[in-house]
Structure formats: C-alpha cells, structure tokens
Design a protein around this motif. Structure first.
Motif, PDB file in Angstrom:
ATOM      1  N   CYS A 151       0.849  -1.188   0.000  1.00 14.22           N
ATOM      2  CA  CYS A 151       0.000   0.000   0.000  1.00 14.22           C
ATOM      3  C   CYS A 151       0.885   1.239   0.000  1.00 14.22           C
ATOM      4  N   GLY A 152       0.795   2.011  -1.072  1.00 17.75           N
ATOM      5  CA  GLY A 152       1.600   3.210  -1.201  1.00 17.75           C
ATOM      6  C   GLY A 152       2.437   3.168  -2.461  1.00 17.75           C
ATOM      7  N   ALA A 153       2.435   4.279  -3.214  1.00 15.46           N
ATOM      8  CA  ALA A 153       3.182   4.331  -4.472  1.00 15.46           C
ATOM      9  C   ALA A 153       4.173   5.497  -4.483  1.00 15.46           C
ATOM     10  N   GLY A 154       4.689   5.835  -3.294  1.00 14.11           N
ATOM     11  CA  GLY A 154       5.816   6.745  -3.226  1.00 14.11           C
ATOM     12  C   GLY A 154       7.100   5.972  -3.464  1.00 14.11           C
ATOM     13  N   ALA A 178      -2.695   1.385  -4.646  1.00 11.35           N
ATOM     14  CA  ALA A 178      -2.502   2.835  -4.482  1.00 11.35           C
ATOM     15  C   ALA A 178      -3.110   3.547  -5.677  1.00 11.35           C
ATOM     16  N   PRO A 179      -3.495   4.812  -5.504  1.00 15.39           N
ATOM     17  CA  PRO A 179      -3.966   5.574  -6.658  1.00 15.39           C
ATOM     18  C   PRO A 179      -2.880   5.670  -7.723  1.00 15.39           C
ATOM     19  N   ALA A 180      -3.291   5.871  -8.972  1.00 19.31           N
ATOM     20  CA  ALA A 180      -2.347   5.965 -10.083  1.00 19.31           C
ATOM     21  C   ALA A 180      -1.378   7.117  -9.858  1.00 19.31           C
ATOM     22  N   ARG A 181      -0.134   6.941 -10.287  1.00 20.01           N
ATOM     23  CA  ARG A 181       0.891   7.961 -10.151  1.00 20.01           C
ATOM     24  C   ARG A 181       1.435   8.342 -11.514  1.00 20.01           C
ATOM     25  N   THR A 182       1.697   9.609 -11.709  1.00 23.05           N
ATOM     26  CA  THR A 182       2.425  10.073 -12.889  1.00 23.05           C
ATOM     27  C   THR A 182       3.460  11.090 -12.424  1.00 23.05           C
ATOM     28  N   VAL A 183       4.593  11.113 -13.090  1.00 24.26           N
ATOM     29  CA  VAL A 183       5.636  12.098 -12.807  1.00 24.26           C
ATOM     30  C   VAL A 183       5.908  12.832 -14.109  1.00 24.26           C
TER      31      VAL A 183
END
Length: 389
Positions: free
Chosen positions: A8-11, A32-37
């Motif tokens: 749990c966690g996408a950092g 985790a919610p979707a991540r974009t950089v």
C-alpha cells in the motif's frame, strides 16, 4: 481476490518495495492511486532532493534503477563542512574513508520516475485504489473489495491510514521547527561539498546541485523555528525573497558568496515519529514506521534500508512459511531495530544539544566539534556509519 503480498503506497518506498520483492521472485500487488511524474525540464528541478548514501545507492543499483536516472541530474558529494554555533567546525572528506563519494544528491522526482517505469516494465500488478480497512490476512479497498493476502506492506507515508486501520501504536513528537526548502543560485562553486550550520534559529544545510546555464546551484534545507518560518512564509513574494537572501548571506557566513532564490519556498512541520514496525500480517516501511529530524539527511536512506531488509527476509524465509508469518516479521523487525534506533538517538540528540542555550553546553559542543575534526579515526567511523544506513 487474493495475492501473496499487497503493498500500500506508491511513493519511493512503496514502489521500491514492490520492485525489490518482485525481483526476488515474490508475487506482489500494488494498492494505491495511479501515479504520474511529469517529464523533467532542463532548468527546473524538483523541490525536494535526497542525499542518497552509498548503501542506498548500491540497493537502487541492485534493483536496476540507479543507472536509469540521468547522470547529469545527480551530484556526487565528495566533502562536508559542518559549522557549530561558535568556532566549532568539522570537515569530512570521502577520501578519509577510502570512498569515492560520501553521498549523491538526487531529486525525488527522478527517483520516482525511474521506479514507476521499472514497476510497469516488470509487469507488477497495480490496483488503482486506496486501502481503507485491515484485518490480519486481508485489506479492504475504498471500492469495498477485500483482498486476501499473506502480507500487507504499509508504505503509505507518515500519516499512514493503513497503520491507523491496523491499530498499530504510534507516537509523534513535534520539534516546533519547520523544514524550509528552496533552490538557490550561488556566487561561488560548491565543488561537490555539502555545507551545514547549527544556529540559534535552527539548522541550515546547503546541498550541491548541478550547474544550470553556467550558474552554480545548491538546494537549501533550513530547519527553522516555527514562529520565524511562519513569518517568512507569510510575506509577499518579493519581500520574502529579499529577506531570505539576506538571512542566507549572514547564516552561511558568505561561504558561497551571494545566494539568490531561484524557486518557490516550501515548508513542512518536523516531528520525531516512531511506530511498531510489525503487527500480525503487516509490516511498516519508511515514514509509516519512523521519521527523524532531517539534520542528517537520512530519512529516505532509513526507508530504503527497511525495503532492502524486508525483501531479503521475505525471500529467504522457509518454504513452508507464508510471507506474513510471525517469525518472518520478527526477523524484519530485528534487522532494522539497531539502525533505526541509532539514527533516532543521534539526530534527536544533536537537535537537543544545539538547541540548548546554556553556556557550558554551547562551549562543550563546539569544543567537541574541534576535537572530532582533529581525529581522523573518528571521522572515518562517522563516514562509515552514515554509509551503512
């Protein structure tokens, strides 16, 4: 749905956990919610940077992401200058411990970008939702679905909803300081040196960054008293910049010449946090498990140390034990206990030592710094200790 390990966690810590476990042959699922950089810009740097220790650099290399980061955005730290609040001073150089670098300064965004790419290339399953409830052996998403699992890894940050849902004890002690970060142009080159000043109004650090269009650059991390930081942050932009540049010139003793603000000022409260790192079927990692004062720049290194230890003990467990077995989790807790405790005691102790106004302590801490500066063996010990986190 069921899966052996849910992260749990996408950092940075969550992504690194998923990748490290998957590379060791474990079947994992990110929750985790979707991540974009966003793509990096040549002249714009992420506001948060990290000092990556040699141990963390080796780990990032082992999971296949270090060389994926653009070398021109990574700055090796070859030396440190640490100044007391009087005449105390310590100089540390990588060669004193027979190392090529003390650390590397890397943007948070660059680490996140390559980890996201690696997770997707590795085909790691990703449920784009949040964990809202937990019971041993299962975690519930905000959509109401329960995911059956052997092990849940809580890498969901300092506020960690999963830690709260699992009822894991947690303590948080405020320092009544604010961490202020901003990037600066410097009149003089930093020459791969990180600078730090212990002052009455907090701890100022200037971290070396890549040059931009012929100008020199550092990243400032100033752990400033809450009241003073709040007053600075409340000023109109032009007045804020002028005051900060004036304070910086005085605080840095002109070591890098005139310092010019080149990015937005950000601030965050500083706390000393500690939790139990395990409970039945769950392991905490990174800020969900612990936070220390940033004066040593070791927060992310502690988190990556958690990830490395967890991936190792889970992968090396006996074949008949599930990933969340009580003995496996105890091994993880033991593996991290010494490093986490040592860093918490060291950073909290230094903060208290330099915050104390009493004259005998002020004299003692500066004498101690001069003594350390004249003791090569002790310098090597300090460098080696920081390198292992």
């Amino acid at each position: 749905m069921s899966t052996p390990i849910v992260i749990c966690g996408a950092g940075i810590v969550g992504l690194a956990s998923a990748l490290a476990l998957a590379r060791r042959g474990q079947r994992v699922t990110l929750l985790a919610p979707a991540r974009t950089v966003p793509p990096a810009s040549a002249d714009v740097y992420h506001p948060r940077v990290y000092a990556i220790s040699p141990a963390s650099q080796r780990f990032l290399n082992e999971i296949g992401v270090w060389d994926a980061m653009p070398a021109e955005r990574i700055t090796p730290v070859e030396a440190m200058e640490i100044h007391g609040d009087a005449d105390g001073r310590v100089e540390l150089n990588a060669w004193q411990a027979a190392q090529p670098q003390l650390a590397w300064i890397v943007e948070s965004g660059e680490i996140e970008r390559v980890l996201l790419q690696a997770v997707r290339m590795f085909g790691i399953a990703w449920i784009q939702d949040r964990a809202v409830a937990y019971r041993p052996g299962a975690v519930q998403t905000s959509a109401g679905d329960w995911i059956e699992t052997e092990l849940v890894v809580a890498a969901d940050g300092a506020s960690s909803p999963l830690r709260t849902a699992a009822g894991i004890p947690h303590t948080s002690v405020p320092y009544h300081d604010t961490g202020l970060v901003v990037h600066l142009e410097t009149e003089r080159p930093h020459q791969g040196t990180a600078f730090q000043w212990f002052r009455d109004d907090g701890v100022l650090a200037l971290l070396p960054m890549p040059d931009i269009a012929g100008t020199h650059q550092v990243s400032m991390v100033w752990s400033m008293r809450e009241k003073q930081a709040a007053e600075l942050q409340a000023l109109p932009a032009d007045e804020q910049t002028a005051r900060l540049e004036r304070w910086l010139l005085e605080a840095s003793q002109g070591r890098l010449g005139r310092l010019k603000v080149r990015s937005k000022l950000h601030g965050f409260p500083l706390t000393l946090d500690q939790s139990r790192m395990t409970a039945p079927g769950i392991a905490l990692a990174g800020d969900a498990a612990h936070r220390v004062h940033p004066l040593a720049g070791q927060g992310l290194n502690l988190g990556l140390g958690d990830v490395e230890a967890l991936a190792r003990v889970v992968a090396e467990r006996e074949s008949y034990r599930p990933a969340g077995d009580e003995r496996v989790l105890r091994r993880y807790q033991r593996a991290r206990a010494e490093s986490v405790l040592a860093m918490r005691v060291a950073t909290d102790g230094l903060h208290k030592l330099f915050r104390a106004p009493q004259a005998p302590l002020a004299w003692l801490r500066n004498v101690g710094m001069r003594w350390v500066d004249g003791a090569p063996v002790l310098k090597r010990y300090l460098i080696d200790g920081a390198s292992r986190n």
